[in-house]
Write a protein that holds these residues in place. Structure first.
Motif, PDB file in Angstrom:
ATOM      1  N   VAL A   1      44.537  44.852  46.062  1.00 60.16           N
ATOM      2  CA  VAL A   1      45.186  44.162  44.947  1.00 60.16           C
ATOM      3  C   VAL A   1      44.641  42.736  44.873  1.00 60.16           C
ATOM      4  O   VAL A   1      44.534  42.055  45.896  1.00 60.16           O
ATOM      5  N   ASN A   2      44.282  42.316  43.667  1.00 62.26           N
ATOM      6  CA  ASN A   2      43.871  40.934  43.406  1.00 62.26           C
ATOM      7  C   ASN A   2      44.904  40.312  42.474  1.00 62.26           C
ATOM      8  O   ASN A   2      45.106  40.802  41.361  1.00 62.26           O
ATOM      9  N   TYR A   3      45.559  39.239  42.940  1.00 58.30           N
ATOM     10  CA  TYR A   3      46.695  38.705  42.200  1.00 58.30           C
ATOM     11  C   TYR A   3      46.638  37.166  42.177  1.00 58.30           C
ATOM     12  O   TYR A   3      46.561  36.529  43.237  1.00 58.30           O
TER      13      TYR A   3
ATOM     14  N   THR B   1      41.816  54.921  40.909  1.00 62.66           N
ATOM     15  CA  THR B   1      42.578  54.372  39.784  1.00 62.66           C
ATOM     16  C   THR B   1      42.372  52.870  39.790  1.00 62.66           C
ATOM     17  O   THR B   1      42.483  52.239  40.842  1.00 62.66           O
ATOM     18  N   TYR B   2      42.031  52.318  38.650  1.00 58.50           N
ATOM     19  CA  TYR B   2      41.832  50.873  38.554  1.00 58.50           C
ATOM     20  C   TYR B   2      42.713  50.364  37.416  1.00 58.50           C
ATOM     21  O   TYR B   2      42.631  50.889  36.305  1.00 58.50           O
ATOM     22  N   VAL B   3      43.564  49.394  37.706  1.00 56.14           N
ATOM     23  CA  VAL B   3      44.365  48.809  36.624  1.00 56.14           C
ATOM     24  C   VAL B   3      44.133  47.302  36.574  1.00 56.14           C
ATOM     25  O   VAL B   3      43.926  46.666  37.611  1.00 56.14           O
TER      26      VAL B   3
ATOM     27  N   TRP C   1      27.528  43.635  42.886  1.00 53.07           N
ATOM     28  CA  TRP C   1      27.999  44.539  41.832  1.00 53.07           C
ATOM     29  C   TRP C   1      28.690  43.846  40.670  1.00 53.07           C
ATOM     30  O   TRP C   1      28.825  44.428  39.591  1.00 53.07           O
ATOM     31  N   GLU C   2      29.128  42.595  40.857  1.00 59.57           N
ATOM     32  CA  GLU C   2      29.802  41.851  39.784  1.00 59.57           C
ATOM     33  C   GLU C   2      28.751  41.273  38.847  1.00 59.57           C
ATOM     34  O   GLU C   2      27.853  40.566  39.301  1.00 59.57           O
ATOM     35  N   THR C   3      28.876  41.551  37.557  1.00 62.64           N
ATOM     36  CA  THR C   3      27.885  40.999  36.621  1.00 62.64           C
ATOM     37  C   THR C   3      28.519  39.963  35.695  1.00 62.64           C
ATOM     38  O   THR C   3      27.845  39.396  34.854  1.00 62.64           O
TER      39      THR C   3
ATOM     40  N   PHE D   1      38.218  31.919  45.007  1.00 62.85           N
ATOM     41  CA  PHE D   1      38.076  31.099  43.811  1.00 62.85           C
ATOM     42  C   PHE D   1      36.807  31.586  43.117  1.00 62.85           C
ATOM     43  O   PHE D   1      35.742  31.642  43.738  1.00 62.85           O
ATOM     44  N   GLN D   2      36.918  31.958  41.856  1.00 65.24           N
ATOM     45  CA  GLN D   2      35.761  32.501  41.146  1.00 65.24           C
ATOM     46  C   GLN D   2      35.532  31.790  39.816  1.00 65.24           C
ATOM     47  O   GLN D   2      36.477  31.408  39.130  1.00 65.24           O
ATOM     48  N   LEU D   3      34.263  31.674  39.502  1.00 67.04           N
ATOM     49  CA  LEU D   3      33.874  31.112  38.219  1.00 67.04           C
ATOM     50  C   LEU D   3      33.283  32.253  37.397  1.00 67.04           C
ATOM     51  O   LEU D   3      32.317  32.893  37.822  1.00 67.04           O
TER      52      LEU D   3
HETATM   53  O1  6CM Z   1      38.169  43.654  39.242  1.00 67.24           O
HETATM   54  C1  6CM Z   1      37.040  43.205  39.096  1.00 67.24           C
HETATM   55  N1  6CM Z   1      36.573  42.192  39.827  1.00 67.24           N
HETATM   56  C2  6CM Z   1      37.297  41.574  40.884  1.00 67.24           C
HETATM   57  C3  6CM Z   1      36.392  40.744  41.728  1.00 67.24           C
HETATM   58  O2  6CM Z   1      35.691  39.792  41.007  1.00 67.24           O
HETATM   59  C4  6CM Z   1      38.486  40.773  40.406  1.00 67.24           C
HETATM   60  C5  6CM Z   1      38.311  40.089  39.109  1.00 67.24           C
HETATM   61  C6  6CM Z   1      39.346  39.792  38.339  1.00 67.24           C
HETATM   62  C7  6CM Z   1      39.212  39.102  37.047  1.00 67.24           C
HETATM   63  C8  6CM Z   1      38.886  40.028  35.944  1.00 67.24           C
HETATM   64  C9  6CM Z   1      38.676  39.248  34.700  1.00 67.24           C
HETATM   65  C10 6CM Z   1      37.708  39.878  33.782  1.00 67.24           C
HETATM   66  C11 6CM Z   1      37.710  39.256  32.448  1.00 67.24           C
HETATM   67  C12 6CM Z   1      36.662  38.205  32.304  1.00 67.24           C
HETATM   68  C13 6CM Z   1      36.527  37.756  30.887  1.00 67.24           C
HETATM   69  C14 6CM Z   1      36.539  36.242  30.753  1.00 67.24           C
HETATM   70  C15 6CM Z   1      37.288  35.797  29.528  1.00 67.24           C
HETATM   71  C16 6CM Z   1      36.458  35.044  28.567  1.00 67.24           C
HETATM   72  C17 6CM Z   1      37.012  35.015  27.184  1.00 67.24           C
HETATM   73  C18 6CM Z   1      35.953  35.158  26.135  1.00 67.24           C
HETATM   74  C19 6CM Z   1      36.308  35.601  24.769  1.00 67.24           C
HETATM   75  O3  6CM Z   1      39.586  41.626  40.370  1.00 67.24           O
HETATM   76  C20 6CM Z   1      36.109  43.803  38.055  1.00 67.24           C
HETATM   77  C21 6CM Z   1      36.263  43.086  36.777  1.00 67.24           C
HETATM   78  C22 6CM Z   1      35.447  43.702  35.703  1.00 67.24           C
HETATM   79  C23 6CM Z   1      35.563  42.915  34.434  1.00 67.24           C
HETATM   80  C24 6CM Z   1      34.913  43.572  33.295  1.00 67.24           C
END
Ligand code: 6CM
Length: 256
Positions: free
Chosen positions: A160-162, A210-212, A100-102, A124-126
């Motif tokens: 929660v993701n922190y 609710t998503y924050v 589901w993550e794009t 750890f995510q890229l």
């Molecule tokens: O919550 C979402 N995904 C979770 C699992 O992967 C996790 C992710 C957290 C990080 C969310 C960061 C999104 C921002 C990425 C933008 C990168 C910055 C580049 C700058 C360019 C100008 O909690 C769903 C996340 C949905 C994101 C739209």
């Protein structure tokens, strides 16, 4: 299989509420309580509605810290036919993340805090690179929990993701480490409840979600581009992710 094993372990915790403490226990407790206190509150007029589609409402506040966009984001949504536990399970479990993550290139679990009760993982995510900015990575603990409210018969579920540091995830140039504090809270409602709870069908389920997200890109990124991406990507994520959970659970027994 491993997955249903993980599900039963988290639910076992729900019943016994006994968990071993570890190096992150105190921080997790504090951050989870903060989310439980504030996230479901309605937005004040400081928040701008940036997307409204059916039951989904996405709000944000435009905030900058030292010239870096750190806009808080808050979404409310209602999903039919699934429970809060199911939604949180698919959000938390790494097995499904890339379905589901794009906006990710990769995701990896680098630690399971308590193997007897795997409710906290370190990821750890890229993230996909957004040209012309540097590519972002992230390292965060992810915690799933069931919270009984006492008054309601259906408990709340929260993930929660922190952001956290980890020896196995050093910050390496050219990647820029983003900082995130994200929470997904779900409340299940039973509509037109049948007399016998055993007769509850998916059509009787409604989940209030609710998503924050508080995300600091960790370094300069063009403000206008970032805001345009957020405005497009968060609603897209909510739609795709919730449709995915509906699809995955459609013919499955209900997981309360
Ligand atoms: O919550 C979402 N995904 C979770 C699992 O992967 C996790 C992710 C957290 C990080 C969310 C960061 C999104 C921002 C990425 C933008 C990168 C910055 C580049 C700058 C360019 C100008 O909690 C769903 C996340 C949905 C994101 C739209």
């Amino acid at each position: 299989n491993t997955n249903s094993n993980a599900i039963s372990k988290v639910s076992a915790q729900k019943e016994t509420a006994k968990h071993k403490s570890h190096r992150l226990s105190n921080e997790i407790e504090r951050i989870v309580q903060d989310h439980l206190k504030y996230d479901r509150e309605n937005v004040s007029d400081l928040w701008e509605l940036i997307h409204h589609e059916g039951e989904m409402k996405v709000y944000r506040r435009e905030v900058e810290e030292n010239g870096i966009v750190v806009d808080p984001l808050k979404c409310f949504h209602t999903v039919k036919g699934v429970t809060g536990r199911e939604i949180c399970h698919y959000f938390f479990d790494p097995t499904y993340r890339m379905d589901w993550e794009t906006t990710l290139d990769s995701t990896k679990v680098i630690e399971t805090l308590d193997k007897d009760n795997p409710d906290t993982l370190i990821f750890f995510q890229l993230h996909k690179r957004v040209w012309p900015s540097a590519q972002r990575d992230s390292c965060f603990w992810s915690h799933i929990r069931c919270v009984s409210t006492g008054e309601e018969d259906q408990p709340l579920w929260i993930v929660v993701n922190y952001t956290t540091d980890h020896a196995q995830a050093p910050i390496k140039s050219p990647f820029v480490r983003l900082v995130a504090n994200v929470a997904l809270t779900c409340e299940t409602q039973i509509i037109e409840p049948p007399l016998n709870p055993k007769d509850i069908k998916r059509e009787n389920l409604l989940c209030k979600l609710t998503y924050v997200a508080f995300v600091n890109p960790g370094g300069w990124a063009p403000a206008a581009a970032l805001r345009a991406i957020a405005k497009r990507e968060y609603p897209k994520f909510l739609k795709r992710f919730t449709s995915y959970v509906i699809e995955q659970t459609r013919d499955q027994p209900i997981l309360f």
